[in-house]
Enzyme design. Structure first.
Site, PDB file in Angstrom:
ATOM      1  CG  ASP A   1      40.910  41.108  31.436  1.00  0.00           C
ATOM      2  OD1 ASP A   1      41.508  40.274  32.148  1.00  0.00           O
ATOM      3  OD2 ASP A   1      39.958  41.787  31.850  1.00  0.00           O
TER       4      ASP A   1
ATOM      5  CG  HIS B   1      35.202  47.024  34.317  1.00  0.00           C
ATOM      6  ND1 HIS B   1      36.250  47.902  34.523  1.00  0.00           N
ATOM      7  CD2 HIS B   1      35.479  45.958  35.112  1.00  0.00           C
ATOM      8  CE1 HIS B   1      37.108  47.392  35.383  1.00  0.00           C
ATOM      9  NE2 HIS B   1      36.656  46.206  35.765  1.00  0.00           N
TER      10      HIS B   1
HETATM   11  C1  F6R Z   1      39.959  40.840  35.585  1.00  0.00           C
HETATM   12  C2  F6R Z   1      38.908  41.657  35.017  1.00  0.00           C
HETATM   13  C3  F6R Z   1      38.192  42.760  35.726  1.00  0.00           C
HETATM   14  C4  F6R Z   1      38.017  42.508  37.222  1.00  0.00           C
HETATM   15  C5  F6R Z   1      37.330  43.695  37.900  1.00  0.00           C
HETATM   16  C6  F6R Z   1      37.259  43.522  39.391  1.00  0.00           C
HETATM   17  O1  F6R Z   1      40.381  39.856  34.667  1.00  0.00           O
HETATM   18  O2  F6R Z   1      38.618  41.413  33.905  1.00  0.00           O
HETATM   19  O3  F6R Z   1      36.930  42.954  35.127  1.00  0.00           O
HETATM   20  O4  F6R Z   1      37.253  41.342  37.410  1.00  0.00           O
HETATM   21  O5  F6R Z   1      38.033  44.861  37.598  1.00  0.00           O
HETATM   22  O6  F6R Z   1      38.544  43.536  39.924  1.00  0.00           O
HETATM   23  P1  F6R Z   1      38.833  43.176  41.460  1.00  0.00           P
HETATM   24  O7  F6R Z   1      38.472  41.767  41.622  1.00  0.00           O
HETATM   25  O8  F6R Z   1      40.320  43.416  41.624  1.00  0.00           O
HETATM   26  O9  F6R Z   1      37.990  44.099  42.259  1.00  0.00           O
END
Ligand code: F6R
Length: 244
Positions: free
Chosen positions: A67, A138
């Site tokens: 993304d 998500h």
């Molecule tokens: C990142 C993404 C998101 C993150 C998720 C967790 O490319 O697509 O789905 O993997 O928001 O984020 P962190 O690792 O910062 O807790």
């Protein structure tokens, strides 16, 4: 779905980097699906170390990121383009022409999204997809309610996600309201998936994804239907699961 629990974040990061390293060793032309955010930072640091110390060779590897924020130029410090360059691409021998990240400035996002899907297909599909998980379950930026047959497209970010990601931007008002994300159907086509989760903040989302009903309200629950998916967790992220 397999669940694998490591003691802490460092061990989880070493384990996933090993899996990526083995994938590349078995197939130097592997196609990797990559995530951003805090969770995979340790994995990327390990991959950089393995490149320097063990000669892990990225020359023929192809990558597709999940993304990117709409409206951020690649040079913006919080863009996922900057993130990938800073954490991985600038430190290994990957061919930048083989790295792909959605274009947050695409003038025709619909056409761009269709082309991104075609490119994943013509590259042979994703061999290994790395994922994080949002506190709301998500995947990529497929927020609760995203259809299981969704593909790459522009989406609105939920308030919760914008709040969570404001740590990177300093204030929520600076967090973009939209992103381009690959879809849940796109993710499910990866041949192998490893989802990483670390810390107590993720424990509830992990529990819902692993043990709850498969429901669009928890996008990560769709992974229960994937034939080769591992949840690689640290003890805190696994804490509610292991309660019973
Ligand atoms: C990142 C993404 C998101 C993150 C998720 C967790 O490319 O697509 O789905 O993997 O928001 O984020 P962190 O690792 O910062 O807790």
């Amino acid at each position: 779905m397999r669940v694998c629990v490591e003691k802490n974040y460092g061990q989880m990061s070493r384990r996933v980097a090993q899996i990526v390293g083995q994938t590349i060793a078995a197939n130097p032309k592997a196609v990797l699906g990559l995530a951003t955010g805090e969770t995979p930072e340790g994995c990327y640091a390990q991959l950089v170390r393995m490149h320097r110390e063990e000669g892990l060779d990225f020359l023929l590897v192809t990558t597709f990121n999940l993304d990117e924020y709409v409206g951020l130029a690649p040079s913006h410090p919080q863009s996922y383009h900057s993130y990938m360059s800073d954490k991985l691409f600038n430190h290994v021998n990957i061919d930048k022409n083989r790295t792909h990240i959605p274009d947050g400035l695409a003038p025709r996002p619909r056409e761009f999204s269709q082309a991104y899907e075609r490119l994943i297909g013509s590259s042979g599909g994703i061999d290994l997809q790395l994922l994080g998980i949002g506190r709301n379950g998500h995947l990529g930026f497929n927020e609760p309610g995203s259809p299981f047959d969704s593909r790459t497209r522009v989406v609105d970010l939920s308030e919760e996600t914008r709040r969570d990601n404001s740590k990177f931007f300093g204030s929520i008002s600076k967090v973009p309201r939209q992103a381009i994300t690959i879809g849940l159907a796109t993710i499910m086509e990866a041949r192998r998936i490893v989802l990483l989760a670390s810390g107590i903040n993720k424990a509830r989302a992990v529990e819902h994804a692993v043990k709850g009903p498969v429901s669009a309200e928890v996008p990560a629950s769709i992974l229960q239907r994937h034939p080769d998916c591992t949840f690689l967790l640290d003890e805190q992220a696994a804490s509610i699961l292991s309660e019973g």
